[in-house]
Design a protein around this motif. Sequence first.
Motif, PDB file in Angstrom:
ATOM      1  N   SER A 120      14.603  17.385 -10.734  1.00 53.97           N
ATOM      2  CA  SER A 120      15.272  17.013  -9.488  1.00 53.97           C
ATOM      3  C   SER A 120      14.193  16.682  -8.462  1.00 53.97           C
ATOM      4  CB  SER A 120      16.163  18.144  -8.977  1.00 53.97           C
ATOM      5  OG  SER A 120      15.395  19.318  -8.729  1.00 53.97           O
ATOM      6  N   GLY A 121      14.621  16.192  -7.296  1.00 51.02           N
ATOM      7  CA  GLY A 121      13.655  15.874  -6.255  1.00 51.02           C
ATOM      8  C   GLY A 121      14.236  14.969  -5.208  1.00 51.02           C
ATOM      9  N   ASN A 122      13.339  14.354  -4.451  1.00 52.34           N
ATOM     10  CA  ASN A 122      13.719  13.414  -3.407  1.00 52.34           C
ATOM     11  C   ASN A 122      12.874  12.156  -3.559  1.00 52.34           C
ATOM     12  OD1 ASN A 122      13.332  12.219  -0.480  1.00 52.34           O
ATOM     13  ND2 ASN A 122      15.253  13.370  -0.460  1.00 52.34           N
ATOM     14  N   SER A 123      13.500  11.006  -3.482  1.00 50.42           N
ATOM     15  CA  SER A 123      12.832   9.727  -3.724  1.00 50.42           C
ATOM     16  C   SER A 123      12.127   9.179  -2.487  1.00 50.42           C
ATOM     17  CB  SER A 123      13.856   8.701  -4.204  1.00 50.42           C
ATOM     18  OG  SER A 123      14.776   8.436  -3.160  1.00 50.42           O
ATOM     19  N   SER A 124      12.082   9.978  -1.420  1.00 52.35           N
ATOM     20  CA  SER A 124      11.637   9.630  -0.062  1.00 52.35           C
ATOM     21  C   SER A 124      12.823   9.262   0.805  1.00 52.35           C
ATOM     22  CB  SER A 124      10.615   8.481  -0.019  1.00 52.35           C
ATOM     23  OG  SER A 124      11.230   7.217  -0.213  1.00 52.35           O
ATOM     24  N   CYS A 125      14.011   9.182   0.176  1.00 51.03           N
ATOM     25  CA  CYS A 125      15.234   8.861   0.907  1.00 51.03           C
ATOM     26  C   CYS A 125      16.396   9.686   0.366  1.00 51.03           C
ATOM     27  CB  CYS A 125      15.527   7.365   0.812  1.00 51.03           C
ATOM     28  SG  CYS A 125      17.030   6.840   1.649  1.00 51.03           S
ATOM     29  N   ASN A 126      16.791   9.451  -0.871  1.00 54.12           N
ATOM     30  CA  ASN A 126      17.897  10.165  -1.511  1.00 54.12           C
ATOM     31  C   ASN A 126      17.412  11.293  -2.406  1.00 54.12           C
ATOM     32  OD1 ASN A 126      20.589   8.776  -0.895  1.00 54.12           O
ATOM     33  ND2 ASN A 126      19.274   7.022  -1.373  1.00 54.12           N
ATOM     34  N   ASN A 127      18.272  12.304  -2.559  1.00 53.49           N
ATOM     35  CA  ASN A 127      18.032  13.360  -3.528  1.00 53.49           C
ATOM     36  C   ASN A 127      18.481  12.877  -4.905  1.00 53.49           C
ATOM     37  OD1 ASN A 127      17.091  15.228  -1.592  1.00 53.49           O
ATOM     38  ND2 ASN A 127      19.192  15.835  -1.092  1.00 53.49           N
ATOM     39  N   TYR A 128      17.802  13.323  -5.956  1.00 50.78           N
ATOM     40  CA  TYR A 128      18.166  12.939  -7.310  1.00 50.78           C
ATOM     41  C   TYR A 128      18.048  14.146  -8.233  1.00 50.78           C
ATOM     42  CZ  TYR A 128      13.157  12.922  -8.345  1.00 50.78           C
ATOM     43  OH  TYR A 128      11.844  13.292  -8.500  1.00 50.78           O
ATOM     44  N   ALA A 159       0.837  -1.202   0.000  1.00 49.93           N
ATOM     45  CA  ALA A 159       0.000   0.000   0.000  1.00 49.93           C
ATOM     46  C   ALA A 159       0.872   1.252   0.000  1.00 49.93           C
ATOM     47  CB  ALA A 159      -0.921  -0.009   1.217  1.00 49.93           C
ATOM     48  N   PHE A 160       0.341   2.339  -0.568  1.00 45.21           N
ATOM     49  CA  PHE A 160       1.112   3.573  -0.716  1.00 45.21           C
ATOM     50  C   PHE A 160       1.658   4.054   0.631  1.00 45.21           C
ATOM     51  CE2 PHE A 160       1.524   8.186  -0.955  1.00 45.21           C
ATOM     52  CZ  PHE A 160       2.295   8.340  -2.100  1.00 45.21           C
ATOM     53  N   ASP A 161       0.810   4.081   1.664  1.00 49.10           N
ATOM     54  CA  ASP A 161       1.262   4.543   2.979  1.00 49.10           C
ATOM     55  C   ASP A 161       2.302   3.610   3.579  1.00 49.10           C
ATOM     56  OD1 ASP A 161      -0.360   6.751   2.829  1.00 49.10           O
ATOM     57  OD2 ASP A 161      -2.016   5.837   3.941  1.00 49.10           O
ATOM     58  N   GLY A 162       2.287   2.343   3.174  1.00 46.94           N
ATOM     59  CA  GLY A 162       3.304   1.411   3.638  1.00 46.94           C
ATOM     60  C   GLY A 162       4.646   1.652   2.965  1.00 46.94           C
ATOM     61  N   LEU A 163       4.607   2.060   1.693  1.00 47.17           N
ATOM     62  CA  LEU A 163       5.846   2.382   0.982  1.00 47.17           C
ATOM     63  C   LEU A 163       6.481   3.662   1.502  1.00 47.17           C
ATOM     64  CD1 LEU A 163       4.945   1.623  -2.769  1.00 47.17           C
ATOM     65  CD2 LEU A 163       6.656   0.437  -1.383  1.00 47.17           C
ATOM     66  N   TYR A 164       5.626   4.630   1.856  1.00 46.61           N
ATOM     67  CA  TYR A 164       6.127   5.944   2.258  1.00 46.61           C
ATOM     68  C   TYR A 164       5.492   6.371   3.584  1.00 46.61           C
ATOM     69  CZ  TYR A 164       7.235   5.636  -2.676  1.00 46.61           C
ATOM     70  OH  TYR A 164       7.686   5.197  -3.893  1.00 46.61           O
ATOM     71  N   LYS A 218      23.664   8.432  -2.305  1.00 44.42           N
ATOM     72  CA  LYS A 218      23.834   6.995  -2.066  1.00 44.42           C
ATOM     73  C   LYS A 218      23.504   6.561  -0.642  1.00 44.42           C
ATOM     74  CE  LYS A 218      25.284   6.299  -6.261  1.00 44.42           C
ATOM     75  NZ  LYS A 218      24.449   5.544  -7.233  1.00 44.42           N
ATOM     76  N   MET A 219      22.627   7.276   0.047  1.00 46.98           N
ATOM     77  CA  MET A 219      22.264   6.882   1.400  1.00 46.98           C
ATOM     78  C   MET A 219      21.440   5.596   1.378  1.00 46.98           C
ATOM     79  SD  MET A 219      20.565   9.295   4.319  1.00 46.98           S
ATOM     80  CE  MET A 219      19.014   9.495   3.455  1.00 46.98           C
ATOM     81  N   ALA A 220      21.732   4.675   2.311  1.00 43.77           N
ATOM     82  CA  ALA A 220      20.959   3.435   2.397  1.00 43.77           C
ATOM     83  C   ALA A 220      19.527   3.743   2.806  1.00 43.77           C
ATOM     84  CB  ALA A 220      21.603   2.493   3.405  1.00 43.77           C
ATOM     85  N   CYS A 221      18.570   3.070   2.151  1.00 37.99           N
ATOM     86  CA  CYS A 221      17.166   3.377   2.379  1.00 37.99           C
ATOM     87  C   CYS A 221      16.411   2.112   2.794  1.00 37.99           C
ATOM     88  CB  CYS A 221      16.523   3.929   1.113  1.00 37.99           C
ATOM     89  SG  CYS A 221      17.422   5.329   0.393  1.00 37.99           S
ATOM     90  N   PRO A 222      15.598   2.182   3.843  1.00 36.09           N
ATOM     91  CA  PRO A 222      14.799   1.019   4.236  1.00 36.09           C
ATOM     92  C   PRO A 222      13.619   0.810   3.288  1.00 36.09           C
ATOM     93  CG  PRO A 222      14.264   2.894   5.631  1.00 36.09           C
ATOM     94  CD  PRO A 222      15.397   3.339   4.751  1.00 36.09           C
ATOM     95  N   GLY A 223      13.162  -0.428   3.164  1.00 37.76           N
ATOM     96  CA  GLY A 223      11.969  -0.716   2.384  1.00 37.76           C
ATOM     97  C   GLY A 223      12.179  -0.607   0.883  1.00 37.76           C
ATOM     98  N   ASN A 224      11.062  -0.681   0.135  1.00 37.34           N
ATOM     99  CA  ASN A 224      11.094  -0.685  -1.324  1.00 37.34           C
ATOM    100  C   ASN A 224      10.578   0.609  -1.946  1.00 37.34           C
ATOM    101  OD1 ASN A 224      11.984  -3.418  -1.409  1.00 37.34           O
ATOM    102  ND2 ASN A 224       9.872  -4.100  -1.029  1.00 37.34           N
TER     103      ASN A 224
END
Length: 260
Positions: A188-196, A166-171, A216-222
């Motif tokens: 540009s933006g943020n993927s919920s973890c890293n900037n791109y 579910a969306f809320d589970g991903l983010y 390249k910060m490690a990110c939990p989940g998918n």
Amino acid sequence: MNQNFLNATIILVLLITSCGTRKVPTSVDQPTDMLDKKWQLIELNGKPVAEKINGKTPSLEFFSKDTSYSAVTGCNGIGGKFVFKPNGKIEFSAGMSTMMFCEDMSVEHGLKDVFEKADNFTINGDFLSLNKAKMAPLAKFKLIETQNASLDGTWELDYMSGTRIAFDGLYPNKKPTITFDTSNNKVSGNSSCNNYSGNMTLDGNVIKFGPLASTKMACPGNGESSFFQTLDKVNTYSVQENTLTFIMGDIAIMRFQKKS
């Protein structure tokens, strides 16, 4: 001269003349005064429609580049393909649709029914009608005199299709964002973890991203991987007021809301 021969000659001349003046069918003209413009829904099945439904303006757009249409129902975005036919005829085929539930779904259900039934259209000045046969119009629209909605600015993701989680589970903590600089074809933006950040190409409502680079910060989940994988599938987009929809073929796969 033999009378039978004379009659046969006259008939042959008439046949040749008839064939020479027969009109060759031409392709169906595109009603350009209808395309690449935004039309506000003002009447549905003979009843007036409020300017705002669930805080959104119900509207319709026809895109000439890929013969697609996109509608805001006052809740979800729906769309698909259309085909012009001779004598003001039109045929719609269903395509993408987001899947939100809203308090008032009446206009959404009514518009979907219009696209299933309508087989012709009429344009009178700034007003467009979708009709079935010669009956009363199924839906009436008026031209919205606004500039084309701009991608520029920052948008926050609030819907994404194709994931098992579910969306809320991903983010659960932070939603992905995307910022456009169309003058330089940059994103540009943020993927919920890293900037791109990276490049994009635009051609009408056709869009393509890449290459994109990120921190390249490690990110939990998918959440991050799902975001980039889905973004890579996008090939067209639609902007309706403060809502940006990314589309793959005729399927709405991502939706964003304007932040700034």
